[in-house]
Design a protein around this motif. Structure first.
Motif, mmCIF file in Angstrom:
data_model
loop_
_atom_site.group_PDB
_atom_site.id
_atom_site.type_symbol
_atom_site.label_atom_id
_atom_site.label_comp_id
_atom_site.label_asym_id
_atom_site.label_seq_id
_atom_site.Cartn_x
_atom_site.Cartn_y
_atom_site.Cartn_z
ATOM 1 N N GLY A 1 36.850 34.171 42.194
ATOM 2 C CA GLY A 1 37.904 34.040 43.195
ATOM 3 C C GLY A 1 37.650 34.871 44.432
ATOM 4 N N HIS A 2 36.932 35.960 44.289
ATOM 5 C CA HIS A 2 36.632 36.799 45.451
ATOM 6 C C HIS A 2 35.578 36.150 46.347
ATOM 7 C CE1 HIS A 2 36.290 40.469 47.777
ATOM 8 N NE2 HIS A 2 34.972 40.388 47.649
ATOM 9 N N PHE A 3 34.588 35.511 45.741
ATOM 10 C CA PHE A 3 33.464 34.992 46.513
ATOM 11 C C PHE A 3 33.545 33.499 46.804
ATOM 12 C CE2 PHE A 3 31.619 38.843 44.592
ATOM 13 C CZ PHE A 3 31.235 39.474 45.762
ATOM 14 N N ALA A 4 34.220 32.730 45.962
ATOM 15 C CA ALA A 4 34.277 31.283 46.143
ATOM 16 C C ALA A 4 35.553 30.890 46.879
ATOM 17 C CB ALA A 4 34.213 30.581 44.793
ATOM 18 N N ASP A 5 35.581 29.670 47.353
ATOM 19 C CA ASP A 5 36.744 29.181 48.097
ATOM 20 C C ASP A 5 37.609 28.308 47.184
ATOM 21 O OD1 ASP A 5 38.386 28.933 50.257
ATOM 22 O OD2 ASP A 5 37.305 27.213 51.092
ATOM 23 N N VAL A 6 38.059 28.906 46.080
ATOM 24 C CA VAL A 6 38.979 28.239 45.160
ATOM 25 C C VAL A 6 40.334 28.913 45.375
ATOM 26 C CG1 VAL A 6 39.475 27.703 42.758
ATOM 27 C CG2 VAL A 6 37.098 27.851 43.533
ATOM 28 N N GLN A 7 41.268 28.160 45.923
ATOM 29 C CA GLN A 7 42.515 28.752 46.417
ATOM 30 C C GLN A 7 43.272 29.530 45.341
ATOM 31 O OE1 GLN A 7 43.224 28.864 49.582
ATOM 32 N NE2 GLN A 7 45.041 30.087 49.204
ATOM 33 N N ILE A 8 43.488 28.950 44.171
ATOM 34 C CA ILE A 8 44.279 29.626 43.137
ATOM 35 C C ILE A 8 43.591 30.910 42.659
ATOM 36 C CG2 ILE A 8 43.332 28.287 41.214
ATOM 37 C CD1 ILE A 8 46.993 29.321 41.512
ATOM 38 N N LEU A 9 42.278 30.877 42.566
ATOM 39 C CA LEU A 9 41.549 32.084 42.165
ATOM 40 C C LEU A 9 41.525 33.103 43.291
ATOM 41 C CD1 LEU A 9 38.536 30.577 40.198
ATOM 42 C CD2 LEU A 9 40.657 31.516 39.289
ATOM 43 N N LYS A 10 41.436 32.619 44.509
ATOM 44 C CA LYS A 10 41.404 33.521 45.663
ATOM 45 C C LYS A 10 42.716 34.294 45.797
ATOM 46 C CE LYS A 10 38.926 32.992 49.329
ATOM 47 N NZ LYS A 10 38.222 32.587 50.492
ATOM 48 N N GLU A 11 43.825 33.635 45.473
ATOM 49 C CA GLU A 11 45.134 34.289 45.571
ATOM 50 C C GLU A 11 45.336 35.355 44.494
ATOM 51 O OE1 GLU A 11 48.051 31.227 45.353
ATOM 52 O OE2 GLU A 11 47.466 30.333 47.258
ATOM 53 N N HIS A 12 44.690 35.190 43.358
ATOM 54 C CA HIS A 12 44.947 36.072 42.215
ATOM 55 C C HIS A 12 43.696 36.807 41.722
ATOM 56 C CE1 HIS A 12 48.918 34.312 41.909
ATOM 57 N NE2 HIS A 12 48.361 33.113 41.957
ATOM 58 N N ASN A 13 42.696 36.971 42.574
ATOM 59 C CA ASN A 13 41.439 37.557 42.110
ATOM 60 C C ASN A 13 41.599 39.006 41.632
ATOM 61 O OD1 ASN A 13 41.769 38.539 44.698
ATOM 62 N ND2 ASN A 13 39.606 38.414 45.212
ATOM 63 N N TYR A 14 42.352 39.819 42.329
ATOM 64 C CA TYR A 14 42.513 41.212 41.906
ATOM 65 C C TYR A 14 43.381 41.311 40.656
ATOM 66 C CZ TYR A 14 40.297 42.484 46.264
ATOM 67 O OH TYR A 14 39.404 42.604 47.276
ATOM 68 N N THR A 15 44.356 40.436 40.549
ATOM 69 C CA THR A 15 45.191 40.405 39.347
ATOM 70 C C THR A 15 44.357 40.031 38.130
ATOM 71 O OG1 THR A 15 47.074 39.745 40.699
ATOM 72 C CG2 THR A 15 47.270 39.421 38.328
ATOM 73 N N LEU A 16 43.488 39.047 38.278
ATOM 74 C CA LEU A 16 42.631 38.640 37.172
ATOM 75 C C LEU A 16 41.684 39.769 36.760
ATOM 76 C CD1 LEU A 16 41.848 34.994 38.266
ATOM 77 C CD2 LEU A 16 43.042 35.682 36.178
ATOM 78 N N LEU A 17 41.120 40.452 37.737
ATOM 79 C CA LEU A 17 40.254 41.592 37.422
ATOM 80 C C LEU A 17 41.027 42.689 36.700
ATOM 81 C CD1 LEU A 17 38.053 41.918 40.615
ATOM 82 C CD2 LEU A 17 37.269 41.453 38.304
ATOM 83 N N LEU A 18 42.238 42.954 37.141
ATOM 84 C CA LEU A 18 43.072 43.970 36.516
ATOM 85 C C LEU A 18 43.421 43.584 35.085
ATOM 86 C CD1 LEU A 18 44.606 46.640 36.885
ATOM 87 C CD2 LEU A 18 46.555 45.283 37.658
ATOM 88 N N ILE A 19 43.790 42.330 34.862
ATOM 89 C CA ILE A 19 44.116 41.867 33.509
ATOM 90 C C ILE A 19 42.894 41.993 32.598
ATOM 91 C CG2 ILE A 19 44.666 39.812 32.147
ATOM 92 C CD1 ILE A 19 46.492 38.969 34.478
ATOM 93 N N GLY A 20 41.729 41.623 33.101
ATOM 94 C CA GLY A 20 40.509 41.752 32.308
ATOM 95 C C GLY A 20 40.205 43.199 31.958
ATOM 96 N N PHE A 21 40.369 44.087 32.926
ATOM 97 C CA PHE A 21 40.113 45.502 32.674
ATOM 98 C C PHE A 21 41.117 46.065 31.666
ATOM 99 C CE2 PHE A 21 40.988 49.976 33.590
ATOM 100 C CZ PHE A 21 39.735 50.511 33.328
ATOM 101 N N ILE A 22 42.391 45.729 31.823
ATOM 102 C CA ILE A 22 43.412 46.222 30.909
ATOM 103 C C ILE A 22 43.175 45.697 29.505
ATOM 104 C CG2 ILE A 22 45.889 46.067 30.361
ATOM 105 C CD1 ILE A 22 46.427 46.313 33.364
#
Length: 57
Positions: A25-46
């Motif tokens: 989501g950070h590097f690609a132009d996928v809108q839903i992933l782009k909007e939530h990329n940091y949230t997804l990273l945070l969920i994965g880390f947690i």
């Protein structure tokens, strides 16, 4: 003293998938992933942090 334990396979897979989707989501132009990329990273880390801290997760 409680030492960190390895997370279960499902916890590890969930954390890995969320992290990969966050990076995509950070590097690609996928809108839903782009909007939530940091949230997804945070969920994965947690997920991985809790999986190593709490035994059996």
């Amino acid at each position: 003293m409680n030492y960190p334990s390895a997370p279960t396979k499902i916890t590890w897979i969930i954390g890995l998938i969320c992290g990969i989707l966050g990076i995509i989501g950070h590097f690609a132009d996928v809108q839903i992933l782009k909007e939530h990329n940091y949230t997804l990273l945070l969920i994965g880390f947690i997920a991985l942090a809790v999986g190593t801290t709490v035994k059996g997760i």
